[in-house]
Structure formats: structure tokens, C-alpha cells
Design an enzyme around this catalytic site. Structure first.
Site: not given
Ligand code: PMT
Length: 423
Positions: A224-227, A290
Site C-alpha cells: 500500500t502507500n501513505r495516503s 493514490a
């Protein structure tokens, strides 16, 4: 975006009469900055507003009630049980074109965020449908306290406009962040909040995507990512408040905003399906999500055990939803992309604008302090396919959302001066 005569009048510092005498409930709570409410009151009255002051009991310890009564359009109100009709807070709430709280203490903010109708002012802000502008002022330690920040975040998510305090001298000889915003910034907040009421997206359908997608490696692990979804959710709230019918496709775990129909997704594939299914009926699509660019080619059906050794993940690209939206788009649909960059922001955003053939690309430098992922503020450059460039310096995500929607409205008005909908 067209500016109302009211907005122009205030922006010019309140000189000259304003035509319509809109009603502002000026709430004053109990902090040392209460005396500054007097200057704000004067400027509002001279800008032509009808100002109704409401003071909390503690505010009267810092500021003489007679002073505010003499300068406002009506005498100060303090009690739920005196004057202004049988039910004072609902009468005031309905009369209000805007409620402005100068200064707002940590206690007021905590009660308002938690729906505690303790006294006339809190009951009025909970009873009104008018825009509310809150101007916090307090010592730095309180301003930076996580509880205060959490409460403010809740208010911003619900559409309250917060005019943040400034750095400078504080009571007791201290120095730091927490000093009440300048009268100019407070009046600018009033202008922006009144513009929001213009319902300039009324009759339009807006789809917003938000959050970071999660691509499963196995049943317990994801890429995943930091959004956090905050920017996308702020866009959905702003669009709904400006009159749009809003669909929010979100991969974030934030609460669904009032006024939007929420579709929860997890993966890029789910987001693709949810967005493409609904986009054809929308006038505007804003992709703030994102979306993962890559996902594991194979998802293990059971947890990969450490004892099997270090796994080698083979990734494959995810579908580019925005590029697909652009290929499919119907006449007049406005497409907005976001570009999260860490360098060469303007150049890369422009390249994405062209590659994905969208109308607007909103670039944020996610390596800049206070901007991008998982914070409450952002700073963006909105680049248009027509060559327009709008810089939005560090501001709340709600304010950034409004700036993006201002650019959308400008495009809609340019391309089609009459209100329209593809519904
Ligand atoms: O959620 P927050 O914590 O509030 O943070 C906000 C944010 C930083 C996530 C937001 O402001 C932002 O920049 N969103 C876009 C992030 C991104 O994925 O940028 P990108 O440069 O990788 O993608 C460009 C555009 O293509 C985006 O509109 C994206 O939604 C879209 N895209 C990307 C990949 C893909 N497979 N499909 C897409 O549609």
C-alpha cells in the site's frame, strides 16, 4: 470564479456599505483574545453585515458586554432563555447567514466537535445550517495538543472553516504559535465561507476517489502507500456543500462524509470497477486516490510462512484508471488528476497532464513539510490543459479542495455558461 459583491467588499477591508445586510452571528468565547473580537465586529458592521454578538459567560470576564453591544447591530446575547423568540438558539441559527467564532477556545472547539450543546453559542452552532468559521486562539502547548488537533480535524471534515492562529506574542509574555489570526485573515475566511454557499456545483454529479489502495500479497499482507484519504474526503465534502451530488469511491478508513454517497473499495481493481461503473453519469471526476501502480501478480491463498524462506514477489502493473476515464469520457466531462511527486514537480505534473489527457492536474510535492500524505494541510499547483497555472500555498485540505473546485467551476463556466448536467 465569479466573485460576489459581498466578497469583494470584505476583501477590500470592509470599506463602503455592502448591499444586502447579511446576518453574521459573532460568537465570542473566553480567552484573552476576546478583546480582538471588537475590531472584527467593527469591520463586519462597516462592510454592511448585520452583526449579532453572542458571548459565553467566560468571554464576559475578558471583554465588557457593553462594548460589543454598542458596536454590533444588536445587543449581546448570552442566554438560551432570554430574548429573540421562544427558542433562542434555533432562531439565531436560522437567522444566520454565517456564524463566526472569534476567538475559539480549546474548550469551545472540543464541545462543538463532540456535539455538546452547552450554552447559547454551542447550541447555535449546532442548530445552524449556515457556514461556520472558527478562529482558534490559545497558548502553543494547547494549540499543539493532539486532542485539540483531533477535534479541529473533525470540524474541518464536517465543513467548518478554520482560520488558523499565527505565531507571535502571547498572553503572559510568552511567544509562539496560537495568537489569534489577523483581522484581515479572519475577514478573508468569512469571504471564503460565504463563497462556499454559492452552490456553484448545484445540479452536477461529481465523482471523487480517495485513499491508498491495498494490494494483497497473501491474506494478511498488503502493498500500500501513505495516503490517508483526507484530501479526497475533503474534496467530497466541499463538492457536496457546493451543491453537487457526490459519489466518493474511497479506499480510506475515514468516516463517510455527510452529503456523499460512499463506495468502499480496497484494491486498484475494485477502485477501477467502482469508478468506471459510475463515471459515465458524472459531470466531474476527481481522482485524488493514490492508486497502487503495481500489485503482486499472484496472491497467495494462505499466509506465506517464514519457514518457506524469503518469498520473491513478482509484480504486475495495475490498470491506469484515470487514463481509461480519459479514453471513455463523454462530451463536456471534466477530468481532474492529482500528481504526488517528490522532485521536478511542475515538469512531471505537466507530463502526467498530457499523458493522461485530463483537464486539470493537481500537483503536490509530497516531500514538502505539511504537504501531501496523511497531514491536514497541503500545498498544490493546479495546472490546466489550457496552460493555466494556479498556485495554492500551504492551506487546509478543505481549502485546497475548494481551490481545485474553483478551477473546475471556471472550466465548466468557460465551456458552457449555462448550468448543465449529464444526468
Ligand atoms: O490521502 P492523503 O493522505 O490526504 O494524501 C493526498 C494525496 C497525496 C494522496 C493526494 O493529494 C494525491 O496526490 N493523490 C494522487 C496520488 C498519486 O497516486 O499520484 P500518481 O502521480 O501516482 O497518479 C496520477 C494520477 O493518476 C492520480 O490522479 C491517480 O489517482 C491516477 N492513477 C494512478 C495510478 C493508477 N493505476 N490509476 C490512476 O488512476
Amino acid at each position: 470564479m465569479a466573485t460576489s459583491p459581498r466578497a469583494d467588499t470584505i476583501a477590500q477591508g470592509g470599506d463602503g456599505p455592502a448591499p444586502s445586510g447579511e446576518c453574521i452571528i459573532l460568537g465570542v468565547t473566553g480567552g484573552i483574545a476576546a478583546y480582538k473580537a471588537v475590531g472584527v465586529c467593527r469591520r463586519l458592521v462597516s462592510a454592511g453585515f448585520h452583526v449579532v454578538p453572542v458571548m459565553t459567560a467566560t468571554a464576559t470576564r475578558f471583554l465588557g458586554e457593553a462594548t460589543l453591544s454598542a458596536l454590533a447591530s444588536e445587543p449581546v446575547r448570552k442566554s438560551l432563555f432570554e430574548g429573540a423568540g421562544p427558542i433562542v438558539h434555533t432562531t439565531l441559527g436560522r437567522r444566520a447567514d454565517l456564524v463566526l467564532v472569534v476567538p475559539a477556545t480549546a474548550r469551545f472547539i472540543a464541545c462543538y466537535a463532540n456535539g455538546i450543546a452547552d450554552g447559547l453559542l454551542l447550541s447555535t452552532v449546532l442548530a445552524t445550517r449556515a457556514p461556520v468559521v472558527v478562529c482558534p486562539a490559545m497558548h502553543t502547548e494547547m494549540w499543539e495538543h493532539p486532542a485539540l488537533r483531533h477535534n479541529l480535524e473533525l470540524l474541518v471534515e464536517r465543513g467548518v472553516l478554520v482560520v488558523p492562529p499565527e505565531e507571535g506574542p502571547l498572553a503572559g509574555g510568552d511567544q509562539g504559535a496560537g495568537r489569534l489570526a489577523s483581522p484581515e485573515n479572519i475577514l478573508d475566511g468569512v469571504t471564503r465561507a460565504l463563497r462556499r454557499r454559492e452552490l456553484d456545483l448545484s445540479g452536477l454529479r461529481v465523482l471523487v476517489s480517495a485513499g491508498g489502495t491495498r494490494e494483497p500479497i497473501d491474506p494478511v499482507r498488503v502493498i500500500t502507500n501513505r495516503s490517508s484519504g483526507k484530501q479526497g474526503h475533503a474534496l467530497a465534502v466541499a463538492a457536496a456543500e457546493r451543491g453537487a451530488e457526490v459519489v466518493l469511491v474511497t479506499a480510506a478508513s475515514l468516516p463517510g462524509p455527510t452529503g456523499a454517497s460512499v463506495v468502499r473499495v480496497e484494491t486498484a481493481a475494485q477502485m477501477e470497477q467502482a469508478v468506471l461503473e459510475r463515471a459515465a453519469g458524472c459531470d466531474v471526476v476527481v481522482m485524488a486516490a493514490a492508486v497502487a501502480d503495481f500489485r503482486p501478480k499472484v496472491t497467495a491463498s494462505s499466509k506465506i510462512s517464514k519457514s518457506e524462506g524469503t518469498p520473491e514477489l513478482v509484480l504486475e502493473p495495475t490498470p491506469d484508471i484515470l487514463a481509461e476515464l480519459s479514453r471513455r469520457r463523454g462530451n463536456g466531462q471534466v477530468l481532474v488528476g492529482f500528481a504526488a511527486e517528490t522532485g521536478d514537480v511542475a515538469v512531471r505534473a505537466k507530463a502526467k497532464l498530457q499523458a493522461k489527457a485530463v483537464d486539470l492536474m493537481v500537483a503536490n510535492d509530497v516531500s514538502a513539510p505539511g504537504a501531501g500524505f496523511d497531514c491536514d494541510t497541503n500545498a498544490v499547483t493546479i495546472t490546466g490543459a489550457d496552460g493555466s497555472v494556479v498556485e495554492v500555498p500551504l492551506a487546509s485540505k478543505r481549502e485546497v479542495a475548494d481551490a481545485v473546485l474553483d478551477s473546475v467551476v471556471a472550466l465548466l463556466r468557460r465551456d458552457n455558461p449555462l448550468p448543465r448536467s449529464t444526468k
